[in-house]
Design an enzyme around this catalytic site. Structure first.
Site: not given
Ligand SMILES: Cc1cc2nc3c(=O)[nH]c(=O)nc-3n(C[C@H](O)[C@H](O)[C@H](O)COP(=O)(O)OP(=O)(O)OC[C@H]3O[C@@H](n4cnc5c(N)ncnc54)[C@H](O)[C@@H]3O)c2cc1C
Ligand code: SF4
Ligand code: SF4
Ligand code: FES
Lengths: 610, 246
Positions: A236, A256
């Protein structure tokens, strides 16, 4: 003769995360006797940690979404190595599986008109993730748990399965121990579902807990099932990097999704510099458009921060390697900047990302509404796993099923965020349903008692091994685990090569010898050292499978990157999966299996979506 | 790197005592890190629960210098290190071993509470319509990570050991999350008054103070439930009104 308690079930579920709970609920629909075993307390499995959301094409926020788009997104994200039938079923069924959770008490965040709210996530074309702030996994596991405890399922908390039992070709049960007193238990069952989650503990920097030691992978492998695409381990892109003791803890992609941007030490949004071919048409080419996308502008394309995880992780590594990293070897993730765009930004951030706010304030002394975070890649998820039939989730071993992270097929070379929670629900349900059907159609098989004595003796061996191995090497379990994690991180991480992988396989062999002599102090009562010693077997098997498959795939695709083979496809080789199986003489063997051409109607969807 | 001493509870229900361990500590460490280091280097067989290491699973509850806390969220720079740091299991429950308490009672309590029972779906696709503002409170309650620290600190359980008569703050929060759920149709007031023992709570608010999820247990969950119980059983006019409006 070793002593043990026996528990008899029609269906035994191993693992009580989202997949295991969903399977248990489904298997218990009729009047079958269902047992559920898990290593921790109920409600503490990895699923509880999931943050961002669960992917389902509900089309509540953007009516252009449909299962067809979700299917195409999943296939593209997986670099077309996914099992198309699984991707199809997953996209079609996840909306119902999510809605059903509401009937069991889950409360997702709402849209203006009172429906389930959905958010943007990497690789998903439309806002698709149903969520509750950034604690979606907690909501999901609690809804399943609170519903599940009223379905007559017998739960064995803090019990670990160390071996599956077979009678002839068929599965007949499992052998394990309970943590509290270290007593043995034998579970007999007509069908067994593995839902044990991942193997991230094989790596040093990981978002995964002590539970993730690849148990299901190893149990299935030893029982004769196949593992598929084990080389695909998801790193990740955004784990915490500072302070050292929290390194690896996840920072949700939701940051994000809400407008957070990635910058390097020069203040550049470096993600704009490298947008892969496959995604050029779908990606914003300027910051303004990216911002509009995160705010729900339907005409805008997504910012490059929301490209797939494999790609974002590699870009971050590149920035750090080329000397543009943050002070502690990551890059900056900034959500505070949105105050330039919206009023009450701090309040907004705290409401949308409460647990991230809390996590950084408490663990890193950082106020994310005012300062950027430092982030870097962390081992997060394994796309590879136990090979199953796409419809029934049954493995090659009759009566043995698998679902959730330990199973494989849906995610191909790279998993999209949010597609795991939906995977658990869709295939957990299917595994439970088909395991129940198998149990109804097939009678019980007696277990083989002689096998149990051998397993029991092996389980107790760490107490009998001498404290040192004669060469003055420490043979403590934590030490061996730490050495393995170092090696996997270094040699089987984001960048791999023939050389590093060959060395890794050698190292794993050495560590396996050490693990044979691993010593546990103390007695059988709740003894963490002994448990760690026993987990080593599984961790080593999973690690070896990852390294071996990674050696076999001579290309860089999705989450698997080979420095010596930067091309996406090997010349001459079509698309294939790597398959691992134990040979009759106990060797781990890897082979390739070509991927069938897509069904015409599915190919059409992909062509249409571009 | 500097050293610190941790005074950790070791043993089982028959025989246990504090044992001192010296270990290296460094910037940013939390108590759980120190416990893990001690476990890996000096006490392999030490029992401790943990999973997420980020305050999300509620496994690592303990008493640190006497305060009920999550070990993974207690930074070492918030505890004085010039004296030994005591770490012991939650005291309101029986001890299994070392830092692990027997919390099984909590799971049994939940099982006997009336489950969620939704009204028929509002829409044809089997879904319901709910306004965000109507679920804000319930979402607050649903943040609970079942760490049981509130149970640990509540004097009714800890000092008076009324586990048979009182379900404790955690399950009052759970009851509130069901009772205030906009689509739930069940009535739990009778149980709350009798078998759940809501009357034992005298609103000391100790539970709210220790909740790592910052759930306002007393003000938002327990007091409104108490009011509902009072309305249901002691207010004749409201009761009459309810009969007619049914
Ligand atoms: C921090 C974090 C955030 C995430 N966020 C998201 C997200 O936003 N969206 C998303 O889709 N996915 C997310 N994921 C991924 C997702 O949460 C996991 O892949 C998923 O929860 C795995 O579920 P599972 O049911 O397969 O396994 P788990 O939930 O991990 O459960 C595994 C179970 O198996 C048991 N078990 C294991 N071995 C044994 C054994 N030998 N004997 C008995 N029991 C055993 C364990 O005790 C546990 O109960 C996240 C993961 C992490 C770590
Ligand atoms: S407020 Fe009530 S429930 Fe909370 S600690 Fe005090 S007495 Fe216990
Ligand atoms: S209410 Fe708070 S303190 Fe109590 S169990 Fe839940 S999270 Fe823990
Ligand atoms: S380890 Fe999960 S709350 Fe501490």
């Amino acid at each position: 003769m070793s002593s043990y308690e026996t528990h008899e079930y029609d269906v035994l579920i191993i693992g009580a995360g989202g997949a295991g709970l969903r399977a248990a609920i489904e298997a218990a629909v009729g009047d079958l006797k269902v047992g559920l075993v898990c290593k921790s307390l109920l409600g503490k499995a990895h699923t509880v940690m999931a943050e961002g959301g669960v992917a389902a094409a509900l089309a509540n926020v953007d009516e252009r979404d449909s299962w067809r788009v979700h299917f195409a997104d999943t296939m593209r994200g997986g670099q077309y190595l996914s099992n198309a039938r699984m991707a199809e079923l997953h996209a079609q069924e996840s909306p119902d599986r999510v809605r059903e959770l509401e009937a069991w008490g889950a409360l997702f965040d709402r849209t203006q008109d009172g429906g389930i709210l959905q958010r943007n996530f990497g690789g998903h074309q439309y806002p698709r993730l149903a969520h509750v702030g950034d604690r979606t996994g907690l909501e999901m596991i609690r809804a399943l748990q609170d519903h599940g405890i009223h379905q007559g399922i017998e739960v064995h908390m803090e019990n670990t399965v160390v071996s599956l039992l077979k009678t002839g070709d068929r599965i007949s049960g499992a052998f394990g121990y309970e943590r509290e007193k270290g007593r043995f238990k034998v579970f007999t069952a007509k069908a067994v579902v593995l839902a044990t989650g991942g193997a991230g503990k094989a790596y040093k920097v990981t978002s995964n807990s002590w539970e993730y030691t690849g148990d299901g992978h190893a149990l299935a492998y030893h029982a004769g099932a196949e593992l598929i695409d084990m080389e695909f381990v998801q790193f990740h892109p955004t784990g915490m990097v500072w302070p050292p003791s929290v390194r690896g803890i996840l920072v949700t992609e939701g940051v994000r999704g809400e407008g957070g941007i990635l910058t390097n030490s020069e203040g550049t949004r470096f993600m704009f510099d490298d947008i892969p071919e496959l995604y050029v048409n779908q990606t914003a080419d300027n910051p303004e458009e990216g911002w509009r996308y995160t705010q729900g502008d339907r005409e805008a394309r997504r910012p490059p921060e929301l490209l797939t995880r494999d790609h974002v992780a590699r870009c971050i590594v590149r920035e750090v390697q080329e000397g543009r990293g943050s002070p502690h070897g990551g890059v900056f993730l900034d959500i505070a900047w949105i105050k330039e765009k919206i009023p009450n930004a701090a309040e907004h951030i705290r409401r949308k990302l409460p647990s991230m706010y809390h996590q950084f304030r408490e663990l890193a002394n950082i106020d994310i509404t005012a300062e950027p975070m430092e982030v870097g890649p962390t081992t997060h998820y394994i796309m590879g796993g136990i090979r199953v039939d796409p419809d029934s989730q049954m493995t090659a071993v009759p009566g043995l099923f698998a679902a959730g992270e330990c199973a494989a097929g849906l995610h191909g070379a790279n998993r999209l965020g949010g597609n795991s929670l939906s995977d658990l629900l869709v295939f957990g349900k299917r595994a439970g349903e088909y395991a129940a059907q198998f149990a109804m159609e097939n009678g019980a098989v007696p277990i083989d008692e002689s096998e149990i004595d051998t397993i029991a003796a092996h389980t107790l061996k760490p107490f009998e091994n001498p404290q040192t191995d004669g060469n003055d090497n420490n043979t403590g379990p934590y030490d061996i685990q730490a050495q393995l994690q170092e090696k996997m991180q270094e040699l089987v991480g984001i960048a791999r090569s023939q050389e590093s992988l060959t060395q890794a396989i050698e190292e794993i062999q050495n560590l396996r010898e050490k693990a044979e002599n691993v010593h546990a102090i103390g007695n059988r009562e709740y003894n963490a050292g002994w448990h760690t010693a026993l987990d080593l077997d599984c961790l080593l098997t999973a690690s070896e499978a990852i390294a071996l498959a990674a050696l076999e795939r001579k290309a860089s695709i999705g989450a698997h990157s080979r420095d010596d083979f930067p091309e996406k496809e090997e010349s001459g080789a079509g698309k294939y999966n790597t398959i691992i199986k134990k040979t009759d003489d106990g060797e781990m063997l890897v082979r390739r299996e070509p991927i069938d051409e897509l069904r015409a109607d599915l190919q059409e969807i992909i062509d249409e979506m571009g | 790197m500097s050293k610190a001493t941790f005074r950790i509870w070791r043993g089982n229900s028959d025989d246990a005592q504090f044992v001192d361990y010296d270990t290296e500590v460094s910037e940013g460490m939390v108590v759980l890190d120190a416990v893990h280091r001690i476990q890996a280097e000096q006490a392999n067989d030490m029992a401790v629960r943990w999973n997420c290491k980020a305050g999300k699973c509620g496994s690592c509850s303990a008493e640190i210098n006497g305060q009920p806390k999550l070990m993974c969220m207690t930074r070492l720079d918030t505890v004085p290190l010039d004296a030994p740091v005591t770490v012991e299991p939650m005291r309101a429950f029986p001890i299994i071993k070392d830092l692990v308490a027997d919390v099984s009672w909590n799971f049994k309590v939940k099982e006997r509470m009336k489950p969620f029972a939704p009204r028929p779906p509002d829409a044809e696709d089997g879904t319901w319509r709910m306004e965000q503002e109507d679920i804000d409170h319930v979402q607050e309650f649903r943040k609970c990570i079942e760490c049981f620290l509130c149970q640990d600190v509540c004097h009714v359980l800890r000092d008076h050991k009324l586990h048979d008569e009182f379900i404790g703050p955690r399950f009052l929060v759970y009851a509130a999350s069901l009772e205030m759920h906009p689509i739930d149709t069940e009535n739990r007031l009778e149980e709350l008054k009798n078998s759940d023992g809501i009357g034992y709570c005298n609103i000391t608010k100790c539970c709210t103070k220790v909740c790592p999820e910052h759930i306002t247990i007393t003000d938002n969950a327990i007091i409104p439930l108490k009011e509902r119980v009072v309305d249901e059983f002691y207010d004749p006019i409201k009761k009459l009104f309810r009969v007619f409006s049914r």
